[in-house]
Design an enzyme around this catalytic site. Structure first.
Site, mmCIF file in Angstrom:
data_model
loop_
_atom_site.group_PDB
_atom_site.id
_atom_site.type_symbol
_atom_site.label_atom_id
_atom_site.label_comp_id
_atom_site.label_asym_id
_atom_site.label_seq_id
_atom_site.Cartn_x
_atom_site.Cartn_y
_atom_site.Cartn_z
ATOM 1 N N LYS A 277 0.949 -1.011 0.041
ATOM 2 C CA LYS A 277 -0.029 0.116 -0.047
ATOM 3 C C LYS A 277 0.933 1.300 0.011
ATOM 4 O O LYS A 277 2.013 1.182 0.625
ATOM 5 C CB LYS A 277 -0.769 0.014 1.214
ATOM 6 C CG LYS A 277 -1.996 -1.047 1.419
ATOM 7 C CD LYS A 277 -2.752 -0.959 2.629
ATOM 8 C CE LYS A 277 -4.111 -1.761 2.678
ATOM 9 N NZ LYS A 277 -5.096 -1.686 1.649
ATOM 10 N N ARG A 351 -10.301 -11.576 2.136
ATOM 11 C CA ARG A 351 -11.011 -12.523 1.431
ATOM 12 C C ARG A 351 -10.434 -13.970 1.566
ATOM 13 O O ARG A 351 -11.281 -15.093 1.863
ATOM 14 C CB ARG A 351 -11.598 -12.154 0.271
ATOM 15 C CG ARG A 351 -10.216 -11.864 -0.750
ATOM 16 C CD ARG A 351 -10.594 -11.207 -1.996
ATOM 17 N NE ARG A 351 -10.951 -9.707 -1.760
ATOM 18 C CZ ARG A 351 -11.311 -8.938 -2.856
ATOM 19 N NH1 ARG A 351 -11.455 -9.329 -3.918
ATOM 20 N NH2 ARG A 351 -11.297 -7.543 -2.513
HETATM 21 N N1 BES Z 1 -8.185 -3.817 4.475
HETATM 22 C C1 BES Z 1 -8.151 -3.102 3.133
HETATM 23 C C2 BES Z 1 -9.550 -2.581 2.920
HETATM 24 C C3 BES Z 1 -9.641 -1.333 3.441
HETATM 25 C C4 BES Z 1 -9.520 -0.188 2.979
HETATM 26 C C5 BES Z 1 -10.158 -1.056 4.755
HETATM 27 C C6 BES Z 1 -9.867 0.956 3.340
HETATM 28 C C7 BES Z 1 -10.140 0.153 5.280
HETATM 29 C C8 BES Z 1 -10.219 1.103 4.748
HETATM 30 C C9 BES Z 1 -8.167 -4.600 2.173
HETATM 31 O O1 BES Z 1 -7.571 -5.610 2.500
HETATM 32 C C10 BES Z 1 -7.590 -4.046 0.767
HETATM 33 O O2 BES Z 1 -6.486 -3.773 0.796
HETATM 34 N N2 BES Z 1 -8.525 -4.212 -0.285
HETATM 35 C C11 BES Z 1 -8.034 -3.888 -1.367
HETATM 36 C C12 BES Z 1 -8.466 -4.884 -2.616
HETATM 37 C C13 BES Z 1 -8.185 -4.721 -3.974
HETATM 38 C C14 BES Z 1 -6.810 -4.982 -4.030
HETATM 39 C C15 BES Z 1 -8.800 -5.529 -4.610
HETATM 40 C C16 BES Z 1 -8.680 -2.536 -1.713
HETATM 41 O O3 BES Z 1 -9.641 -2.242 -1.451
HETATM 42 O O4 BES Z 1 -7.941 -1.869 -2.442
HETATM 43 ZN ZN ZN Z 2 -5.396 -5.331 1.941
#
Ligand code: BES
Ligand code: ZN
Ligand code: ZN
Length: 496
Positions: A277, A351
């Site tokens: 990230k 997931r």
């Molecule tokens: N933990 C994150 C989702 C999240 C985003 C939680 C903002 C709280 C605030 C999750 O694991 C994630 O990173 N999801 C990705 C999925 C994508 C790679 C398909 C996302 O939402 O960007």
């Molecule tokens: Zn994530």
């Protein structure tokens, strides 16, 4: 903080502050407000005529040494339109009043319900508002913001005939709100102080204290059970994963009754893994275990409220780190169910761990499944920090949950899960892939992936990524963890 019911006439209460609420209407000084006004020599009506007191939602008016009352102060809180008033509004009013008075160094107050509101429901909402409103996130400040505390709260305006109802409401509200604060405390912990192992220890201690049965699976047991999806996320971290299993069994279980399975995502820190990230805002990813903490909080409340159905809570916990052993985009993993997964993005890790959590909950006998997870940024885009995204496979079950959400004042909104979306997660080299091959619909895609592990059981997925954390303080709640979905889930289980 002590909360008790007070049946003495409110005018005789010796308290630092008497709090009541007004409605936004042509004449906000009616009923009990008119009574107070009369005792106070017409002061309230004067303020209303001058436009200073309108009853607008969360308008505060503090009056010192009010005539006709033994209280040192009278605090009037706007409760908005009378037609829109309900226990959700009362919960906010109570939390906001507590925070308003606490900021002004008041240590104890009495809250007077309006005519018609001396009910069990109002008492419960009042206690929930006050106890969740009292929660602060200054645990690690060596100098507490102000050292101010509210020690004693009384709920007034209940005639003797409603005393028992009021007391029941207060004690139920205390159980639910303490459980919500328990979850919020965990969610707020930084990841260095709350690793999967520490979270499991906290869960185990809570379960033993509450009389729930508990089993913690360590990395060895997780490997023996072939939980390959959970292990794939954990392999990049120096901290081993844990799978928590807490069970509540009612005293006399009816044969054929549903067994509820609650599964919560607990990524104690989500760096994204190799699909790392951006650094801006990454610190917030300590709350990526909010789903798991919420489910643990639900179990804590259920242990005290003793519903008539069996509930199995499964919480997979891990960090998501880009270590030398971390999984890499393109890696193929085998979930506990036997399904193979192409991990195209290591940041779509929630997931993966839920896949094994759900499969395991089913194996343990859960017939109706609910998961809660901070799963996608896409749900934040769709619903902001206002609504929880609700995905369900069984309309009756989903409707039941939405009714519980409404009853407990938590905003939730149904989201689509049409078959068409399934195309997007078909794998090229394995059964499925963990991100979409198409564009858009990110929150639904996440839900569709989890659905692959649910089978035919009624199932609901709650995406709480937008709602589990408040970036700004609200008048009724501190900045930070909200504990959203806990009240809804407790209400839902109790409705069986
Ligand atoms: N933990 C994150 C989702 C999240 C985003 C939680 C903002 C709280 C605030 C999750 O694991 C994630 O990173 N999801 C990705 C999925 C994508 C790679 C398909 C996302 O939402 O960007
Ligand atoms: Zn994530
Ligand atoms: Zn995550």
């Amino acid at each position: 903080m002590q909360i008790t019911l007070e049946t003495k006439p409110y005018a005789t209460l010796e308290t630092e502050a008497l709090v009541t609420y007004l409605f936004e209407e042509t004449d906000p000084i009616q009923g009990r407000a008119a009574e107070i006004d009369q005792a106070a020599g017409g002061l309230l009506r004067k303020l209303a005529s001058a436009g200073e007191v309108t009853g607008k939602m969360l308008e505060f008016t503090l009056i010192h040494s009010p005539a006709g009352l033994k209280a040192a102060r009278l605090l009037l809180v706007g409760a908005g339109k009378r037609e829109q008033f309900n226990s959700a509004v009362l919960r906010k009013v109570s939390g906001a009043a507590l925070r308003y008075l606490k900021a002004r160094s008041v240590k104890q107050f009495a809250f007077l319900v309006r005519e018609g509101d001396a009910t069990q429901d109002s008492a419960q909402a009042f206690a929930e508002g006050a106890i969740t409103g009292d929660f602060e996130t200054d645990k690690y400040k060596t100098e507490k913001k102000n050292g101010k505390t509210i020690d004693d709260v009384r709920l007034a305006g209940f005639p003797d005939a409603e005393k028992a109802a009021g007391e029941t409401g207060l004690s139920q509200g205390r159980i639910v709100a303490d459980a919500q604060n328990f979850a919020r405390e965990l969610i707020n912990e930084p990841s260095n102080l709350l690793t999967p192992r520490i979270l499991a220890e906290r869960a185990e201690a809570m379960a033993r204290e509450s009389g729930l049965s508990v089993e913690i699976l360590d990395e060895k047991r997780i490997a023996e059970l072939k939980m390959g999806a959970l292990l794939s996320v954990a392999q990049g971290s120096a901290e081993p994963p844990r799978m928590m299993v807490l069970t509540y069994s009612p005293a006399n279980l009816k044969p054929g009754a549903p067994v509820i399975g609650l599964v919560g995502k607990a990524v104690t820190f989500d760096t994204g893994g190799i699909s790392i990230k951006p650094s801006e805002g990454m610190e917030k990813m300590k709350y990526d275990m909010a789903g798991g903490a919420t489910m643990l909080g639900v179990m804590r409340a259920l242990a005290a409220l003793k519903p008539g159905v069996k509930v199995i809570c499964v919480v997979p916990a891990t960090e998501n780190m880009p270590g030398g052993k971390a999984q890499k985009p393109g890696d193929i993993q085998k979930a506990m169910s036997g399904k193979t997964i192409e991990v195209l993005n290591t940041d779509a890790e929630g997931r993966l761990i839920l896949a094994d959590g759900i499969h395991y909950a089913k194996q343990l006998g859960a017939t109706h499944l609910i998961d809660a997870a901070t799963l996608t940024g896409a749900i934040v885009v769709a619903l902001a920090n206002v609504n929880v995204g609700v995905f369900g496979t069984d309309q009756a079950f989903t409707d039941k949950l939405l009714a519980s959400a409404k009853a407990t004042g938590e905003k939730m909104w149904p989201m689509p899960m049409d078959e068409e979306y399934r195309e997007f997660i078909k794998g090229s080299f394995a059964d499925i892939q963990n991100i979409s091959s198409g564009k858009g619909g990110g929150a639904t895609i996440g839900a569709m992936f989890i659905r692959e592990f649910v089978g035919n059981s009624p199932w609901i997925h709650l995406d709480i990524a937008g709602t589990a954390w408040n970036d700004d303080a609200k008048p009724w709640l501190a900045k930070g963890p909200t504990g959203v979905a806990l009240r809804t889930l407790v209400h839902l289980v109790l409705s069986y």
